[in-house]
Design a protein around this motif. Structure first.
Motif, PDB file in Angstrom:
ATOM      1  N   PRO A  47      50.393 -29.050 -59.491  1.00  0.00           N
ATOM      2  CA  PRO A  47      49.056 -28.458 -59.164  1.00  0.00           C
ATOM      3  C   PRO A  47      47.919 -29.371 -58.929  1.00  0.00           C
ATOM      4  N   ILE A  48      47.354 -29.121 -57.864  1.00  0.00           N
ATOM      5  CA  ILE A  48      45.933 -30.179 -56.895  1.00  0.00           C
ATOM      6  C   ILE A  48      44.542 -29.157 -57.644  1.00  0.00           C
ATOM      7  N   GLY A  49      44.577 -27.607 -57.946  1.00  0.00           N
ATOM      8  CA  GLY A  49      43.677 -26.643 -58.489  1.00  0.00           C
ATOM      9  C   GLY A  49      43.741 -25.425 -58.511  1.00  0.00           C
ATOM     10  N   PHE A  50      42.578 -24.980 -59.134  1.00  0.00           N
ATOM     11  CA  PHE A  50      42.172 -23.389 -59.382  1.00  0.00           C
ATOM     12  C   PHE A  50      41.125 -22.700 -58.877  1.00  0.00           C
ATOM     13  N   VAL A  51      40.939 -21.615 -58.687  1.00  0.00           N
ATOM     14  CA  VAL A  51      40.425 -20.486 -58.004  1.00  0.00           C
ATOM     15  C   VAL A  51      39.783 -18.978 -58.446  1.00  0.00           C
ATOM     16  N   GLY A  52      39.158 -18.613 -58.974  1.00  0.00           N
ATOM     17  CA  GLY A  52      39.298 -17.500 -59.391  1.00  0.00           C
ATOM     18  C   GLY A  52      38.090 -16.045 -58.300  1.00  0.00           C
ATOM     19  N   LEU A  53      38.454 -14.918 -57.825  1.00  0.00           N
ATOM     20  CA  LEU A  53      37.498 -13.693 -57.506  1.00  0.00           C
ATOM     21  C   LEU A  53      37.765 -13.650 -58.963  1.00  0.00           C
ATOM     22  N   GLU A  54      36.453 -12.389 -58.971  1.00  0.00           N
ATOM     23  CA  GLU A  54      36.426 -11.154 -59.804  1.00  0.00           C
ATOM     24  C   GLU A  54      36.222 -10.005 -59.258  1.00  0.00           C
ATOM     25  N   GLY A  55      35.947  -9.096 -60.427  1.00  0.00           N
ATOM     26  CA  GLY A  55      35.824  -7.848 -59.637  1.00  0.00           C
ATOM     27  C   GLY A  55      36.352  -7.115 -58.358  1.00  0.00           C
ATOM     28  N   ASP A  56      35.573  -5.772 -58.458  1.00  0.00           N
ATOM     29  CA  ASP A  56      36.324  -4.664 -57.486  1.00  0.00           C
ATOM     30  C   ASP A  56      35.058  -4.660 -55.976  1.00  0.00           C
ATOM     31  N   GLY A  57      35.357  -4.008 -54.750  1.00  0.00           N
ATOM     32  CA  GLY A  57      34.734  -3.385 -54.167  1.00  0.00           C
ATOM     33  C   GLY A  57      34.135  -4.786 -52.547  1.00  0.00           C
ATOM     34  N   LYS A  58      33.264  -4.383 -52.379  1.00  0.00           N
ATOM     35  CA  LYS A  58      32.769  -4.906 -51.510  1.00  0.00           C
ATOM     36  C   LYS A  58      31.729  -6.519 -51.729  1.00  0.00           C
ATOM     37  N   ASP A  59      31.242  -6.317 -52.650  1.00  0.00           N
ATOM     38  CA  ASP A  59      30.680  -7.823 -53.384  1.00  0.00           C
ATOM     39  C   ASP A  59      31.596  -8.559 -54.069  1.00  0.00           C
ATOM     40  N   ARG A  60      32.038  -9.427 -54.583  1.00  0.00           N
ATOM     41  CA  ARG A  60      33.207 -10.036 -55.653  1.00  0.00           C
ATOM     42  C   ARG A  60      32.352 -11.642 -56.176  1.00  0.00           C
ATOM     43  N   LEU A  61      32.788 -12.276 -56.950  1.00  0.00           N
ATOM     44  CA  LEU A  61      32.098 -13.395 -57.864  1.00  0.00           C
ATOM     45  C   LEU A  61      33.316 -14.317 -57.015  1.00  0.00           C
ATOM     46  N   LEU A  62      32.739 -16.177 -56.913  1.00  0.00           N
ATOM     47  CA  LEU A  62      34.177 -16.818 -56.829  1.00  0.00           C
ATOM     48  C   LEU A  62      33.690 -17.694 -57.687  1.00  0.00           C
ATOM     49  N   ARG A  63      35.128 -17.647 -58.389  1.00  0.00           N
ATOM     50  CA  ARG A  63      34.657 -18.288 -60.408  1.00  0.00           C
ATOM     51  C   ARG A  63      36.017 -19.892 -60.031  1.00  0.00           C
ATOM     52  N   SER A  64      35.323 -19.738 -60.735  1.00  0.00           N
ATOM     53  CA  SER A  64      35.889 -20.949 -62.581  1.00  0.00           C
ATOM     54  C   SER A  64      36.830 -22.316 -60.430  1.00  0.00           C
ATOM     55  N   LEU A  65      36.535 -22.314 -59.629  1.00  0.00           N
ATOM     56  CA  LEU A  65      36.592 -23.337 -58.709  1.00  0.00           C
ATOM     57  C   LEU A  65      37.073 -25.222 -59.569  1.00  0.00           C
ATOM     58  N   VAL A  66      38.226 -25.814 -59.774  1.00  0.00           N
ATOM     59  CA  VAL A  66      37.874 -26.476 -59.769  1.00  0.00           C
ATOM     60  C   VAL A  66      39.785 -27.746 -59.932  1.00  0.00           C
ATOM     61  N   VAL A  67      38.894 -28.565 -59.542  1.00  0.00           N
ATOM     62  CA  VAL A  67      40.086 -29.643 -59.314  1.00  0.00           C
ATOM     63  C   VAL A  67      40.716 -31.124 -59.815  1.00  0.00           C
ATOM     64  N   LEU A  68      41.855 -30.776 -60.371  1.00  0.00           N
ATOM     65  CA  LEU A  68      42.061 -31.562 -61.375  1.00  0.00           C
ATOM     66  C   LEU A  68      41.693 -33.184 -61.061  1.00  0.00           C
ATOM     67  N   PRO A  69      41.280 -33.830 -61.831  1.00  0.00           N
ATOM     68  CA  PRO A  69      40.843 -34.868 -61.663  1.00  0.00           C
ATOM     69  C   PRO A  69      41.546 -35.575 -60.578  1.00  0.00           C
ATOM     70  N   SER A  70      42.677 -35.897 -60.654  1.00  0.00           N
ATOM     71  CA  SER A  70      43.395 -36.959 -60.414  1.00  0.00           C
ATOM     72  C   SER A  70      43.824 -36.562 -58.478  1.00  0.00           C
ATOM     73  N   ARG A  71      43.464 -35.398 -58.250  1.00  0.00           N
ATOM     74  CA  ARG A  71      43.463 -34.952 -57.110  1.00  0.00           C
ATOM     75  C   ARG A  71      42.147 -34.937 -56.145  1.00  0.00           C
ATOM     76  N   LYS A  72      41.195 -35.006 -56.774  1.00  0.00           N
ATOM     77  CA  LYS A  72      40.208 -35.185 -56.795  1.00  0.00           C
ATOM     78  C   LYS A  72      39.739 -36.113 -55.754  1.00  0.00           C
ATOM     79  N   ARG A  73      39.070 -36.020 -54.348  1.00  0.00           N
ATOM     80  CA  ARG A  73      38.063 -36.316 -53.323  1.00  0.00           C
ATOM     81  C   ARG A  73      39.300 -36.387 -52.171  1.00  0.00           C
ATOM     82  N   GLN A  74      39.977 -35.582 -52.231  1.00  0.00           N
ATOM     83  CA  GLN A  74      40.504 -35.141 -50.753  1.00  0.00           C
ATOM     84  C   GLN A  74      40.477 -34.306 -50.064  1.00  0.00           C
ATOM     85  N   GLY A  75      39.211 -33.539 -50.146  1.00  0.00           N
ATOM     86  CA  GLY A  75      39.346 -32.244 -49.376  1.00  0.00           C
ATOM     87  C   GLY A  75      39.060 -30.811 -50.157  1.00  0.00           C
ATOM     88  N   HIS A  76      40.150 -30.710 -51.351  1.00  0.00           N
ATOM     89  CA  HIS A  76      41.592 -30.177 -52.129  1.00  0.00           C
ATOM     90  C   HIS A  76      39.863 -28.834 -52.064  1.00  0.00           C
TER      91      HIS A  76
END
Length: 146
Positions: A47-76
């Motif tokens: 694993p490098i990291g995670f991201v989430g989308l929440e909701g339905d319809g035309k407007d949604r929430l981008l959430r929970s973006l996290v890059v694991l510490p050992s994988r940071k600063r690599q453009g992920h």
């Protein structure tokens, strides 16, 4: 950089996501609620990291973006945002919304713009992230995908 895959996490399978979010001090109280989709970016090293989308319809929430510490600063992080936006577009989403207390500049560099929380659509205001989990001091940003 080895080839990466961007794949949905099965609902409720948060054994790596939850500790990663907790370590980054991001909310985890509502991970198992309906209406949330989480994705994992990984490569042959795991694993490098995670991201989430929440909701339905035309407007949604981008959430929970996290890059694991050992994988940071690599453009992920930017890669995960791009994948999440492409996935959202394919699902008919017109705007992504997000709240952040620490990385507003990261998102601004990717086309997100500051917005007035009072003007947020009901679909976003009704999320736990917006209404209770993120502090009122969090920066609210929006990006048009259309």
């Amino acid at each position: 950089m080895s080839p990466v895959t961007f794949a949905p996490l099965p609902h409720g399978q948060h054994n790596v996501l939850r500790p990663a979010l907790e370590a980054a001090r991001l909310p985890t109280d509502d991970l198992d609620q309906p209406g949330r989709s989480f994705f994992e970016l990984s490569d042959d090293q795991g694993p490098i990291g995670f991201v989430g989308l929440e909701g339905d319809g035309k407007d949604r929430l981008l959430r929970s973006l996290v890059v694991l510490p050992s994988r940071k600063r690599q453009g992920h992080g930017g890669l995960m945002v791009a994948y999440a936006e492409a996935h959202a577009r394919q699902g008919g989403v017109r705007r992504l919304h997000l709240l952040t207390t620490t990385v507003a500049d990261f998102f601004r560099a990717r086309g997100y713009r500051a917005a007035d929380r009072a003007a947020a659509p009901a679909a976003v205001v009704g999320t736990a992230q917006f209404s209770s989990l993120c502090p009122s001091s969090a920066t609210y940003l929006v990006k048009d995908l259309a």
